[in-house]
Design a protein around this motif. Structure first.
Motif, PDB file in Angstrom:
ATOM      1  N   VAL A 272      -5.177 -15.220   4.499  1.00 24.05           N
ATOM      2  CA  VAL A 272      -6.626 -15.044   4.359  1.00 24.05           C
ATOM      3  C   VAL A 272      -7.330 -14.905   5.701  1.00 24.05           C
ATOM      4  O   VAL A 272      -8.417 -14.302   5.789  1.00 24.05           O
ATOM      5  CB  VAL A 272      -7.206 -16.219   3.545  1.00 24.05           C
ATOM      6  N   THR A 273      -6.776 -15.418   6.760  1.00 21.77           N
ATOM      7  CA  THR A 273      -7.442 -15.315   8.061  1.00 21.77           C
ATOM      8  C   THR A 273      -7.246 -13.946   8.720  1.00 21.77           C
ATOM      9  O   THR A 273      -7.954 -13.626   9.687  1.00 21.77           O
ATOM     10  CB  THR A 273      -6.919 -16.414   9.002  1.00 21.77           C
ATOM     11  N   GLU A 274      -6.310 -13.152   8.232  1.00 25.56           N
ATOM     12  CA  GLU A 274      -6.077 -11.839   8.813  1.00 25.56           C
ATOM     13  C   GLU A 274      -7.107 -10.827   8.294  1.00 25.56           C
ATOM     14  O   GLU A 274      -7.613 -10.949   7.179  1.00 25.56           O
ATOM     15  CB  GLU A 274      -4.665 -11.345   8.482  1.00 25.56           C
ATOM     16  N   VAL A 275      -7.394  -9.839   9.110  1.00 27.42           N
ATOM     17  CA  VAL A 275      -8.360  -8.806   8.747  1.00 27.42           C
ATOM     18  C   VAL A 275      -7.627  -7.683   8.020  1.00 27.42           C
ATOM     19  O   VAL A 275      -6.559  -7.231   8.460  1.00 27.42           O
ATOM     20  CB  VAL A 275      -9.071  -8.262  10.007  1.00 27.42           C
ATOM     21  N   VAL A 276      -8.192  -7.239   6.895  1.00 23.31           N
ATOM     22  CA  VAL A 276      -7.595  -6.147   6.122  1.00 23.31           C
ATOM     23  C   VAL A 276      -7.989  -4.820   6.766  1.00 23.31           C
ATOM     24  O   VAL A 276      -9.176  -4.474   6.829  1.00 23.31           O
ATOM     25  CB  VAL A 276      -8.051  -6.203   4.650  1.00 23.31           C
ATOM     26  N   LYS A 277      -6.993  -4.091   7.223  1.00 25.73           N
ATOM     27  CA  LYS A 277      -7.227  -2.791   7.840  1.00 25.73           C
ATOM     28  C   LYS A 277      -6.232  -1.779   7.297  1.00 25.73           C
ATOM     29  O   LYS A 277      -5.256  -2.136   6.616  1.00 25.73           O
ATOM     30  CB  LYS A 277      -7.087  -2.879   9.362  1.00 25.73           C
ATOM     31  N   ARG A 278      -6.467  -0.536   7.611  1.00 29.98           N
ATOM     32  CA  ARG A 278      -5.538   0.510   7.231  1.00 29.98           C
ATOM     33  C   ARG A 278      -4.277   0.436   8.096  1.00 29.98           C
ATOM     34  O   ARG A 278      -4.293  -0.108   9.218  1.00 29.98           O
ATOM     35  CB  ARG A 278      -6.196   1.886   7.398  1.00 29.98           C
ATOM     36  N   CYS A 279      -3.214   0.992   7.582  1.00 27.52           N
ATOM     37  CA  CYS A 279      -1.970   1.014   8.342  1.00 27.52           C
ATOM     38  C   CYS A 279      -2.088   2.029   9.486  1.00 27.52           C
ATOM     39  O   CYS A 279      -2.914   2.958   9.432  1.00 27.52           O
ATOM     40  CB  CYS A 279      -0.804   1.377   7.423  1.00 27.52           C
ATOM     41  N   PRO A 280      -1.308   1.889  10.544  1.00 25.72           N
ATOM     42  CA  PRO A 280      -1.407   2.835  11.672  1.00 25.72           C
ATOM     43  C   PRO A 280      -1.158   4.287  11.270  1.00 25.72           C
ATOM     44  O   PRO A 280      -1.750   5.211  11.846  1.00 25.72           O
ATOM     45  CB  PRO A 280      -0.328   2.333  12.647  1.00 25.72           C
ATOM     46  N   ASN A 281      -0.306   4.513  10.301  1.00 24.83           N
ATOM     47  CA  ASN A 281      -0.006   5.878   9.885  1.00 24.83           C
ATOM     48  C   ASN A 281      -1.244   6.579   9.326  1.00 24.83           C
ATOM     49  O   ASN A 281      -1.571   7.718   9.705  1.00 24.83           O
ATOM     50  CB  ASN A 281       1.115   5.867   8.852  1.00 24.83           C
TER      51      ASN A 281
END
Length: 331
Positions: free
Chosen positions: A57-66
């Motif tokens: 839960v502490t991590e930020v949801v982002k798109r994958c590098p690809n």
């Protein structure tokens, strides 16, 4: 606050049973917003992705590098490449990244429903698959939708789980079937546990039940033991018809004889001073303690065997094995 409709198209599905959205990457997903009271002027609607499990839960949801570095879905877009959620068809959308937590979200101004409708519809796009390595990596996410004032005060909040995949309909059906099977398994285990507990209680109740005095038991024994048990039975039954002073006299004679035998065995054995076995006085039997007049008064109707069968007179006791086996019962 929020109502999601299930669409018949394959681009996205919403499971009311799981409260989960299944959609394809970069496909339009309309979300309908309904409020009970009109919010103040300048209210906004924020959509923010967060990881569902506590360890993430502490991590930020982002798109994958690809997908973030790819030119597909990025050229000509005002949204930053790293943002997972985008708004389609609204030029007033604002993409925000918190300076402290780094969480990314998108804001759109609240607009009242059109005439004849109850909902305000917002078109969202999800720009990365849930299975992408380096991004969500199959970790479940929640989409938190909040209604906020211009100053950031939260007026309402709803959330739902989202899964971005290639076949939303297939994944939705598989998840719903899995949860139904789990419910059936849990119900079966609970029923089995309840049955075992009930059976254990019933068995313990049966074990704790004490036998009553009215129960009659038959004990199969050999002939020599049977003869001994018959004498014991007769003695116990005859004890009921002896006067108390006769019983006390018998006990006193038994005690005196026991003391006499003890004193004789303690004397040294020199020569022929030991008493001959034939001269030791024997105690009278219980039947001998009853005088003939009392013995005649014991008629066959005076003693009844358990079970309703009359017992033969004590003065005319049959010694055949069949009669002895039928007559001998113990409580």
């Amino acid at each position: 606050f929020m109502s999601m409709k299930t669409n018949t198209q394959t681009a996205f599905w919403y499971s009311t049973e799981l409260k989960k959205l299944y959609c394809q990457i970069a496909k339009t997903c309309p979300i309908q917003i309904k409020v009970l009271t009109t919010p103040p002027q300048g209210a906004v609607i924020r959509a923010m992705p967060v990881y569902k499990k506590a360890e993430h839960v502490t991590e930020v949801v982002k798109r994958c590098p690809n997908h973030e570095l790819s030119r597909e879905f990025n050229d000509g877009q005002i949204a930053p490449p790293s943002h997972l959620i985008r708004v389609e068809g609204n030029s007033h959308a604002q993409y925000v990244e918190d300076t402290i937590t780094g969480r990314q979200s998108v804001l759109v101004p609240y607009e009242p429903p059109q005439v004849g409708t109850e909902f305000t519809t917002i078109l969202y796009n999800f720009m990365c698959n849930s299975s992408c390595v380096g991004g969500m990596n199959r970790r479940p996410i929640l989409i938190i939708v909040t209604l906020e004032t211009r100053d950031g005060q939260v007026l309402g909040r709803r959330c739902f789980e989202a899964r971005i995949c290639a076949c939303p309909g297939r994944d939705r059906k598989a998840d719903e079937d899995s949860i139904r099977k789990q419910h059936v398994t849990d119900a079966t285990k609970s029923s089995e546990a309840f049955r075992q507990v009930s059976h254990g209680i019933q068995m313990s109740t049966i074990k704790k039940r004490r036998s009553t005095d009215e129960e009659v038991f038959c004990l199969p024994v050999r002939r020599e033991i049977y003869e001994i048990l018959v004498k014991i039975k007769e003695s116990l039954e005859l004890m009921q018809f002896l006067p108390q002073h006769t019983i006390e006299s018998y006990r006193q004679q038994q005690q005196n004889l026991l003391q006499k035998q003890t004193s004789m065995s303690s004397q040294p054995s020199f020569g022929s001073t030991s008493p001959t076995p034939g001269k030791v006085n024997k105690l009278p039997s219980v039947s001998q303690l009853i005088n003939p007049q009392q013995r005649n008064t014991l008629t066959p109707s005076s003693i009844v065997v358990r079970g309703g069968h009359r017992e033969s007179p004590l003065s005319e006791t049959n010694t055949t094995p069949e009669n002895d086996q039928r007559r001998f019962t113990s409580r």
